[in-house]
Scaffold this motif. Structure first.
Motif, PDB file in Angstrom:
ATOM      1  N   THR A 131       0.802  -1.224   0.000  1.00 12.50           N
ATOM      2  CA  THR A 131       0.000   0.000   0.000  1.00 12.50           C
ATOM      3  C   THR A 131       0.839   1.280   0.000  1.00 12.50           C
ATOM      4  OG1 THR A 131      -0.144  -0.128   2.427  1.00 12.50           O
ATOM      5  CG2 THR A 131      -1.932  -1.124   1.159  1.00 12.50           C
ATOM      6  N   ASP A 132       2.124   1.149   0.281  1.00 10.58           N
ATOM      7  CA  ASP A 132       2.977   2.340   0.358  1.00 10.58           C
ATOM      8  C   ASP A 132       3.659   2.661  -0.965  1.00 10.58           C
ATOM      9  OD1 ASP A 132       4.431  -0.004   0.480  1.00 10.58           O
ATOM     10  OD2 ASP A 132       6.028   0.854   1.721  1.00 10.58           O
ATOM     11  N   VAL A 133       3.327   1.927  -2.021  1.00 10.37           N
ATOM     12  CA  VAL A 133       3.977   2.127  -3.318  1.00 10.37           C
ATOM     13  C   VAL A 133       2.916   2.271  -4.394  1.00 10.37           C
ATOM     14  CG1 VAL A 133       5.702   1.245  -4.932  1.00 10.37           C
ATOM     15  CG2 VAL A 133       5.813   0.593  -2.523  1.00 10.37           C
ATOM     16  N   GLY A 134       3.104   3.249  -5.278  1.00 10.20           N
ATOM     17  CA  GLY A 134       2.164   3.453  -6.370  1.00 10.20           C
ATOM     18  C   GLY A 134       2.362   2.435  -7.479  1.00 10.20           C
ATOM     19  N   GLY A 135       1.344   2.286  -8.312  1.00 12.14           N
ATOM     20  CA  GLY A 135       1.401   1.316  -9.391  1.00 12.14           C
ATOM     21  C   GLY A 135       2.532   1.570 -10.364  1.00 12.14           C
ATOM     22  N   GLU A 136       2.754   2.827 -10.712  1.00 14.29           N
ATOM     23  CA  GLU A 136       3.831   3.156 -11.654  1.00 14.29           C
ATOM     24  C   GLU A 136       5.190   2.765 -11.091  1.00 14.29           C
ATOM     25  OE1 GLU A 136       3.626   7.213 -12.838  1.00 14.29           O
ATOM     26  OE2 GLU A 136       1.698   7.000 -13.878  1.00 14.29           O
ATOM     27  N   GLU A 137       5.378   2.965  -9.789  1.00 19.72           N
ATOM     28  CA  GLU A 137       6.646   2.612  -9.157  1.00 19.72           C
ATOM     29  C   GLU A 137       6.833   1.095  -9.142  1.00 19.72           C
ATOM     30  OE1 GLU A 137      10.278   2.668  -7.130  1.00 19.72           O
ATOM     31  OE2 GLU A 137       9.219   4.194  -8.294  1.00 19.72           O
ATOM     32  N   ILE A 138       5.749   0.340  -8.909  1.00 13.72           N
ATOM     33  CA  ILE A 138       5.839  -1.120  -8.921  1.00 13.72           C
ATOM     34  C   ILE A 138       6.238  -1.620 -10.304  1.00 13.72           C
ATOM     35  CG2 ILE A 138       4.483  -3.244  -8.722  1.00 13.72           C
ATOM     36  CD1 ILE A 138       2.829  -1.855  -6.553  1.00 13.72           C
ATOM     37  N   ILE A 139       5.609  -1.064 -11.342  1.00 11.68           N
ATOM     38  CA  ILE A 139       5.935  -1.459 -12.715  1.00 11.68           C
ATOM     39  C   ILE A 139       7.378  -1.080 -13.053  1.00 11.68           C
ATOM     40  CG2 ILE A 139       5.378  -1.106 -15.141  1.00 11.68           C
ATOM     41  CD1 ILE A 139       3.316  -2.740 -13.667  1.00 11.68           C
ATOM     42  N   ARG A 140       7.792   0.094 -12.613  1.00 11.70           N
ATOM     43  CA  ARG A 140       9.165   0.543 -12.885  1.00 11.70           C
ATOM     44  C   ARG A 140      10.184  -0.383 -12.230  1.00 11.70           C
ATOM     45  NH1 ARG A 140      13.317   2.666 -10.780  1.00 11.70           N
ATOM     46  NH2 ARG A 140      12.343   2.724  -8.716  1.00 11.70           N
ATOM     47  N   LYS A 141       9.898  -0.804 -11.004  1.00 10.28           N
ATOM     48  CA  LYS A 141      10.812  -1.706 -10.317  1.00 10.28           C
ATOM     49  C   LYS A 141      10.860  -3.063 -11.004  1.00 10.28           C
ATOM     50  CE  LYS A 141      11.868  -3.817  -5.851  1.00 10.28           C
ATOM     51  NZ  LYS A 141      11.534  -3.924  -4.411  1.00 10.28           N
ATOM     52  N   ALA A 142       9.723  -3.533 -11.499  1.00 11.17           N
ATOM     53  CA  ALA A 142       9.697  -4.812 -12.218  1.00 11.17           C
ATOM     54  C   ALA A 142      10.559  -4.732 -13.465  1.00 11.17           C
ATOM     55  CB  ALA A 142       8.257  -5.172 -12.587  1.00 11.17           C
ATOM     56  N   LYS A 143      10.491  -3.612 -14.159  1.00 13.75           N
ATOM     57  CA  LYS A 143      11.324  -3.417 -15.344  1.00 13.75           C
ATOM     58  C   LYS A 143      12.802  -3.383 -14.972  1.00 13.75           C
ATOM     59  CE  LYS A 143      12.932  -1.921 -19.327  1.00 13.75           C
ATOM     60  NZ  LYS A 143      13.179  -2.853 -20.452  1.00 13.75           N
ATOM     61  N   GLN A 144      13.112  -2.667 -13.887  1.00 15.14           N
ATOM     62  CA  GLN A 144      14.505  -2.526 -13.462  1.00 15.14           C
ATOM     63  C   GLN A 144      15.080  -3.837 -12.969  1.00 15.14           C
ATOM     64  OE1 GLN A 144      15.372  -0.839  -9.521  1.00 15.14           O
ATOM     65  NE2 GLN A 144      16.688   0.664 -10.524  1.00 15.14           N
ATOM     66  N   ARG A 145      14.305  -4.576 -12.172  1.00 18.66           N
ATOM     67  CA  ARG A 145      14.821  -5.796 -11.551  1.00 18.66           C
ATOM     68  C   ARG A 145      14.812  -6.987 -12.494  1.00 18.66           C
ATOM     69  NH1 ARG A 145      16.769  -9.727 -10.397  1.00 18.66           N
ATOM     70  NH2 ARG A 145      16.738 -10.961  -8.472  1.00 18.66           N
ATOM     71  N   PHE A 146      13.751  -7.096 -13.314  1.00 19.98           N
ATOM     72  CA  PHE A 146      13.584  -8.310 -14.114  1.00 19.98           C
ATOM     73  C   PHE A 146      13.717  -8.102 -15.619  1.00 19.98           C
ATOM     74  CE2 PHE A 146      10.651  -8.935 -10.391  1.00 19.98           C
ATOM     75  CZ  PHE A 146      11.496  -9.777  -9.697  1.00 19.98           C
ATOM     76  N   ASN A 147      13.871  -6.841 -16.023  1.00 18.67           N
ATOM     77  CA  ASN A 147      13.997  -6.550 -17.450  1.00 18.67           C
ATOM     78  C   ASN A 147      12.734  -6.999 -18.207  1.00 18.67           C
ATOM     79  OD1 ASN A 147      15.479  -5.445 -19.602  1.00 18.67           O
ATOM     80  ND2 ASN A 147      16.223  -7.446 -20.236  1.00 18.67           N
ATOM     81  N   ILE A 148      11.555  -6.823 -17.571  1.00 14.26           N
ATOM     82  CA  ILE A 148      10.277  -7.200 -18.176  1.00 14.26           C
ATOM     83  C   ILE A 148       9.488  -5.920 -18.464  1.00 14.26           C
ATOM     84  CG2 ILE A 148       8.061  -8.344 -17.789  1.00 14.26           C
ATOM     85  CD1 ILE A 148       9.528 -10.371 -16.052  1.00 14.26           C
ATOM     86  N   THR A 149       9.065  -5.771 -19.716  1.00 12.65           N
ATOM     87  CA  THR A 149       8.289  -4.609 -20.124  1.00 12.65           C
ATOM     88  C   THR A 149       6.859  -5.029 -20.417  1.00 12.65           C
ATOM     89  OG1 THR A 149      10.258  -3.571 -21.107  1.00 12.65           O
ATOM     90  CG2 THR A 149       8.101  -2.728 -21.786  1.00 12.65           C
ATOM     91  N   LEU A 150       5.893  -4.372 -19.769  1.00 12.95           N
ATOM     92  CA  LEU A 150       4.482  -4.651 -19.998  1.00 12.95           C
ATOM     93  C   LEU A 150       3.949  -3.724 -21.088  1.00 12.95           C
ATOM     94  CD1 LEU A 150       3.246  -5.032 -16.305  1.00 12.95           C
ATOM     95  CD2 LEU A 150       4.105  -6.794 -17.856  1.00 12.95           C
ATOM     96  N   THR A 151       3.155  -4.289 -21.994  1.00 13.65           N
ATOM     97  CA  THR A 151       2.668  -3.523 -23.150  1.00 13.65           C
ATOM     98  C   THR A 151       1.349  -2.812 -22.876  1.00 13.65           C
ATOM     99  OG1 THR A 151       1.590  -5.515 -24.018  1.00 13.65           O
ATOM    100  CG2 THR A 151       3.834  -5.054 -24.766  1.00 13.65           C
ATOM    101  N   LYS A 152       0.671  -3.180 -21.787  1.00 15.59           N
ATOM    102  CA  LYS A 152      -0.622  -2.586 -21.460  1.00 15.59           C
ATOM    103  C   LYS A 152      -0.668  -2.235 -19.973  1.00 15.59           C
ATOM    104  CE  LYS A 152      -2.907  -5.488 -24.921  1.00 15.59           C
ATOM    105  NZ  LYS A 152      -3.876  -6.589 -25.123  1.00 15.59           N
TER     106      LYS A 152
END
Length: 490
Positions: free
Chosen positions: A103-124
């Protein structure tokens, strides 16, 4: 006392009970349907924009992923984001929702961290449903009867998720099997799950029966015959309940042969169960060419694991200490241990402090580095520079970190159990892909043997290891995940 009198007595006792059941059963059924209708109305009215048709006119299918720790940055989170990416790439009409307790993290930050940590880009875009009762699934909330407490707590958290947003398809991607009946019967969803690790296994029952002390079987229990017997009864009853809950799933995906064996034993639904190896970003590591380590003055031993008790970082430090003691002190600077992992909460932070104190006690603190929450690029750089990869978790369900170490070109020393033993560190065409160990001495022996090899001998093992990890690529995971979930989406 005559038989006739006994029958009359029993009838007089059973009659009111039968009348009570006849009255309450219809009421219970009515209450169930009323509650289900209420859940449907409330859960679908919120996030109603997810039901809007796209330009192509297709009716959207909302897929909800139950992942309370989606921002943790571990192997389970890689599965989550890769699964979402595969659905987005395959289906134009699928809309993904993640139920999270971050709850302390916004959705954009979660997606950004996923990209940074796992090199995964979501298209939608991904919709996040924030849950406020995550403490209900945390082990610290239940000092006793932890498995049962967390499982019942997951039902409370699952109910919060269900009443916030009712999906068409529900996928538990963290191992909370007790949430499956909620979404199936109250949400009328198709339900599936990806099992990383069974909540309870026959191995756990065996350890309690043998009175072996471990992180989830305290010493005072293991030393007591009475407490061990009571705990064994508790575990067996819980295993039966866990099997009933898990068997409600329409589709079950497991991450390894080891997990598959235990799930088959407990859930017993082989026709709905398939092995889907978790995604490992092997491509990013395979881009680094393998070269001879000629002239290398320092050998780095690297570990990738979240700082959780079951990962057994103390064993790594003890084994590294044992290895150092086999060399003259003036050569210690040529050996380093790097512990890479995410620090998620205070529990992790406390364990890291304990590990640092252990290094101080062994007088090896200058030789040990703690690398916390590093980026994917930094992770790749550290792995590529290492000589040995280290893994110490007993009965690891799979071992993404093991695969990453092998793909990056390290010589792996993994625990002689679970997924690493059965699926990963296996001979390929009669050639070694790494080493297995199970205690301080065997780990130190394996690391010493690797360091004594010639660069050419290590290169041969590294090449065989790299060739073997193609089975665990992201593309292979996506194919397996889409094949398994097709029956849920269509």
């Amino acid at each position: 006392m005559s038989v006739h009198f006994f029958i009359r007595c029993m009838y007089s006792l059973l009659k009111p009970m039968l009348l009570f059941l006849l009255l309450t059963c219809p009421l219970g059924v009515l209450l169930f349907y009323a509650l289900r209708r209420r859940v449907q109305q409330r859960g679908r009215s919120q996030f109603s924009h997810l039901r809007e048709q796209d330009q192509d006119g297709k009716k959207p299918v909302v897929v909800g992923f139950f992942h309370p720790y989606c921002n943790a940055g571990g192997g389970g989170e890689r599965v989550l984001w890769c699964a979402i990416a595969s659905l987005q790439e395959r289906y134009s009409f699928v809309k993904c929702v993640v139920y999270t307790g971050d709850t302390d993290v916004g959705g954009e930050e979660i997606i950004r961290k996923a990209k940074q940590r796992f090199n995964i880009t979501l298209t939608k875009p991904v919709e996040f449903v924030y849950l406020k009762k995550r403490r209900m699934v945390e082990a610290e909330t239940y000092p006793f009867f932890t498995l049962l407490g967390q499982s019942l707590g997951s039902m409370v958290l699952g109910w919060e998720a269900l009443t916030s947003c009712v999906p068409d398809v529900y996928i538990d991607s963290m191992g909370y099997a007790f949430t499956l009946p909620l979404f199936k019967y109250f949400g009328q969803c198709k339900v599936g799950c990806y099992v990383h690790y069974p909540t309870i296994s026959t191995d756990m029952l065996g350890r309690v029966a043998k009175r072996t002390a471990t992180y989830n079987n305290p010493g005072f229990v293991a030393r007591s015959r009475v407490l061990s017997s009571l705990k064994l009864v508790y575990y067996r009853l819980f295993a039966r309940l866990y099997g009933v809950m898990g068997a409600r799933s329409d589709v079950v995906m497991v991450n390894s042969s080891w997990t598959n064996g235990h799930i088959q034993d407990i859930w017993q639904i082989p026709a709905r169960t398939s092995v889907v190896y978790p995604p490992c970003d092997t491509d990013a590591f395979l881009q680094q060419p393998l070269v001879l380590e000629e002239g290398r003055k320092q050998h780095v031993i690297v570990s990738i694991a979240q700082f959780r008790p079951e990962k057994d970082h103390p064993l790594q430090i003890k084994a590294f200490n044992e290895l150092l003691r086999r060399y003259p002190m003036e050569e210690w600077n040529s050996l380093r241990l790097e512990l890479i992992g995410s620090c998620r909460n205070k529990g992790d932070a406390d364990r890291i402090d304990m590990l640092r104190e252990m290094c101080e006690d062994f007088n090896i603190r200058p030789n040990v580095d703690f690398l916390l929450n590093i980026s994917f690029d930094d992770l790749r750089a550290h792995l590529s520079a290492a000589t040995i990869g280290l893994h110490t978790m007993w009965n690891e369900h799979f071992g993404i970190g093991v695969v990453e170490c092998m793909a990056a070109g390290t010589v792996i020393v993994a625990h002689d159990s679970g997924g690493p033993k059965m699926d990963i560190v296996v001979e390929i065409n009669g050639k070694l892909t790494g080493f297995l160990a199970n205690d301080v001495k065997s780990y130190a022996d394996a690391m010493e043997a690797i360091l004594k090899m010639t660069p050419e001998e290590r290169l041969e093992i590294r090449q065989s290891a790299r060739a073997s990890v193609e089975r665990f690529s992201e593309q292979e995971f996506k194919k397996g995940f889409l094949a398994a979930t097709e029956v849920l989406i269509n």
